[in-house]
Write a protein that holds these residues in place. Sequence first.
Motif, short mmCIF file in Angstrom:
data_model
loop_
_atom_site.label_atom_id
_atom_site.label_comp_id
_atom_site.label_asym_id
_atom_site.label_seq_id
_atom_site.Cartn_x
_atom_site.Cartn_y
_atom_site.Cartn_z
N SER A 131 0.73 -1.03 0.02
CA SER A 131 -0.13 -0.25 0.26
C SER A 131 0.40 1.42 0.20
N ASP A 137 -2.38 7.05 1.21
CA ASP A 137 -3.65 8.32 0.49
C ASP A 137 -2.51 9.04 0.68
N SER A 155 -5.64 4.09 5.17
CA SER A 155 -5.04 3.84 4.69
C SER A 155 -4.86 2.24 5.13
N TYR A 186 -8.48 0.90 4.30
CA TYR A 186 -8.28 0.44 3.08
C TYR A 186 -7.28 -0.91 2.83
N PHE A 187 -6.44 -0.64 2.72
CA PHE A 187 -5.48 -1.98 2.76
C PHE A 187 -6.60 -3.06 2.99
N HIS A 227 -2.03 4.46 -2.58
CA HIS A 227 -3.24 2.92 -1.57
C HIS A 227 -2.37 2.07 -2.91
N THR A 228 -3.41 0.92 -2.62
CA THR A 228 -2.77 -0.23 -3.29
C THR A 228 -1.75 -0.59 -4.35
#
Length: 426
Positions: A166, A169, A232, A235-236, A265-266
């Motif tokens: 990751s 952001d 973040s 999200y990951f 991010h990814t």
Amino acid sequence: MSINAPRGTQDILPGASEKWQYVEKKLVDLCRRYHYKEIRTPIFEHTELFQRGVGDSTDIVQKEMYTFEDRGGRSVTLRPEGTASVVRSFVQNKVHGSPNQPTKYFYIGPMFRYERPQQGRQRQFVQFGIEALGSDDPAIDAEVLALALDSYREMGLSSLRLVLNSLGDLESREAHRNALIRHFDPHRDELCADCQVRLDQNPLRVLDCKKDRDHPAMATAPSILDYLNTYSKEYFDKVKEYLDVMGIEYEIDPNLVRGLDYYNHTAFEIMSDAEGFGAITTLSGGGRYTGLVEEVGGPATSGIGFAMSLERLLMALEAEGVELPIDEELDCYLVALGEEAEKVSVRVAYQLRKAGIQVDKDYLGKKMKAQFKTADRLGAKFVLILGDREVEENVINVKDMVSGEQKEIPLDDIENHMKKQLLGGE
């Protein structure tokens, strides 16, 4: 004086082109199942698109682009990658206004980068890629990762490894950026000239340097995972959770950095662990990006995608010894002897081709024995023989080249007969 193909380009001849057609067809079918639609963009674009979209600090923009002025004095560039062009089209054609979101595209086509040619890396290469625009859902990240892996698995590859990271952001990246500057600045003079510039422009790309990869400071560089904020991290975690649900294995590499500036991010790469594949094990890579749509004049829209080189895909297939099911045999070869038989053979060949049957014939005036040799070399399943007698009697001889059996068939029935034979017999 002989003229060869430019360095870093190649001719794909029959025998090899069928493999390309096979993998392209498989990729198109895979995208259909994932509901990604094809987009075709121009091979050249305004240079500014790649300067703004790919990033001025990247090696692609600084060193590798084929850029020239057209007759109107405009700077244009042969596309070095696919994402910027797809995003430009997305904005220009106002696709972001469609109620059907996210927008899911795939593309296959030539790209151009001026770099040192080596096995599996050409100056003109064919890239397959996908882009999903308009969703911030971690589930679509997992979908893209799954499609990327399936692109290789469906070809029969098994020595694959998904590597994940990751980049966080903007807030997380800024915190990590400052930490990288503090870490590498004392070693600035020990880094290569490119990294000295990157340290000011985009220090994250120092981690991607091939020249300085063995510098001791690389091993102790701050990890982006230590600077992810709450959003973040969550999200990951969601992306990994969806991969777990699908049973997709992966490994985390906190030093994984993609070579383009627009990622956050990814981020991921797919590697080949096949013995003999080569020192560069990366097959493909991609990740999530924000800001790119805005950079080319569109509304705030995030996206995620990946791209692969078909040359490297074919290399991996060879390294793993995967034989593609390519049928190189010819359905029918027409042997004609005599002027009238030649005329009739032209009509028969046309008739069978319209019926969907693959047909070839002699165009060099060879004798019968030589024509049979040609049919054998071409792997013809059947040889259709016409002479003066056959024309007079309105028949044609059909020889099965596997069994050696030969039958006389009425000319009016040849289409139906060959359809039955090629579908598995009467």
